[in-house]
Design a protein around this motif. Structure first.
Motif, PDB file in Angstrom:
ATOM      1  N   GLY A   1       0.751  -1.262   0.091  1.00 14.83           N
ATOM      2  CA  GLY A   1      -0.060  -0.046   0.045  1.00 14.83           C
ATOM      3  C   GLY A   1       0.931   1.187   0.096  1.00 14.83           C
TER       4      GLY A   1
ATOM      5  N   GLU B   1      -2.123   7.152  -0.362  1.00 13.08           N
ATOM      6  CA  GLU B   1      -2.123   7.919   0.658  1.00 13.08           C
ATOM      7  C   GLU B   1      -3.658   8.215   1.001  1.00 13.08           C
TER       8      GLU B   1
ATOM      9  N   ALA C   1      -8.562   9.830  -1.167  1.00 13.28           N
ATOM     10  CA  ALA C   1      -7.109   9.012  -1.498  1.00 13.28           C
ATOM     11  C   ALA C   1      -6.455   9.289  -2.717  1.00 13.28           C
TER      12      ALA C   1
ATOM     13  N   SER D   1      -6.331  -1.138   0.303  1.00  8.11           N
ATOM     14  CA  SER D   1      -5.167  -0.532   0.975  1.00  8.11           C
ATOM     15  C   SER D   1      -5.779   0.897   1.275  1.00  8.11           C
TER      16      SER D   1
ATOM     17  N   ALA E   1      -6.380   2.487   5.482  1.00 10.49           N
ATOM     18  CA  ALA E   1      -5.732   3.593   5.631  1.00 10.49           C
ATOM     19  C   ALA E   1      -6.455   4.747   6.394  1.00 10.49           C
TER      20      ALA E   1
END
Length: 267
Positions: free
Chosen positions: A3, A7, A51, A75, A79
């Motif tokens: 991942g 972000e 993201a 992923s 997060a």
């Protein structure tokens, strides 16, 4: 799959207590900024996370040369602090989100899903050789449309075309192939097993993801609902942001009765 190229960031905190955490996923060669107009109009209870995915404008150029890109949806979900109540995914990410969530246990899914401008066909026989040529032919045009809507200043038509060619070339043949492979897999996705409310949003004037694809996907989902928005094309969250936000809010009001317990503090 690592991942490391995913972000997430808090785009907008909720206004009040008991937020509904919404994770927004951009399409191919886009970014989290695709959702800024939606952020301005989202309901007060929405805590909006965006993201930055590998296939975005600032992502690595080698993302498309290995692995299943749908795994990066997982992923992104992992997060988000506290987990996402609702996922909103556009275009390429909408296809991947449906594919990913249909294959994970119920406890690992969000409580609702919004797919925006999705690509979907019900039967492998619905694909023909001419379709591949068509999507190759219009690949650059979708980037031109995105630049027209999201550029910080108005661009002359020739400059916009030149910039779209640069975006197309950065995505490259492998990126196009990942899109096409994901589209080709849509008839085999276990949509009947996707047991959560899904709102399918499409623009009536979308030249890239045909509204009939959105209708086919909504019909294939046990809790699917189709909303066709007038006066917009492939980017309804930018073209009709208030109408889009109202449509998403209705889903939240109907299906997210108990939102997340505590708001995330903006740093």
């Amino acid at each position: 799959m690592s991942g490391s190229h995913v972000e997430v960031r808090l785009e907008r905190p909720a206004r009040g207590t008991g937020p509904v955490r919404v994770l927004a996923l951009h399409g191919l060669a886009a970014s989290g900024t695709s959702w800024r107009a939606y952020a301005e109009h989202a309901a007060p209870a929405v805590e909006l996370w965006t993201a930055e995915l590998p296939w975005g404008t600032a992502g690595p150029t080698d993302w498309s040369r290995g692995g299943d890109p749908a795994e990066w949806i997982g992923s992104a979900l992992a997060a988000v602090p506290g987990g996402a109540d609702v996922v909103v995914a556009h275009s390429f990410s909408a296809v991947l989100a449906v594919q990913y969530l249909a294959g994970v246990p119920r406890g690992e899914r969000p409580r609702a899903l919004v797919v925006v401008s999705p690509f979907h066909r019900a039967d492998p026989a619905d694909f023909h050789w001419d379709d591949a040529a068509h999507y190759l032919g219009i690949f650059q045009e979708v980037f031109e449309e995105a630049l027209r809507l999201h550029a910080v200043r108005e661009l002359a038509p020739q400059m916009r075309r030149d910039m779209a060619v640069l975006v197309r070339d950065r995505v490259g043949p492998y990126g196009w192939l990942r899109f096409w492979e994901s589209y080709l897999r849509t008839p085999s996705v276990d949509t009947r097993g996707l047991g959560l409310p899904v709102l399918v949003v499409a623009g009536e004037d979308d030249r890239f993801a045909p509204p009939r694809d959105a209708a086919a996907l909504a019909a294939a989902l046990p809790q699917g609902r189709l909303e066709l928005l007038r006066g917009c094309g492939h980017f309804p969250m930018s073209e009709r942001p208030r109408l889009f936000a109202d449509t998403v809010h209705r889903l939240i009001a109907e299906h997210i009765a108990a939102p997340s317990a505590a708001a995330t503090r903006a740093s």
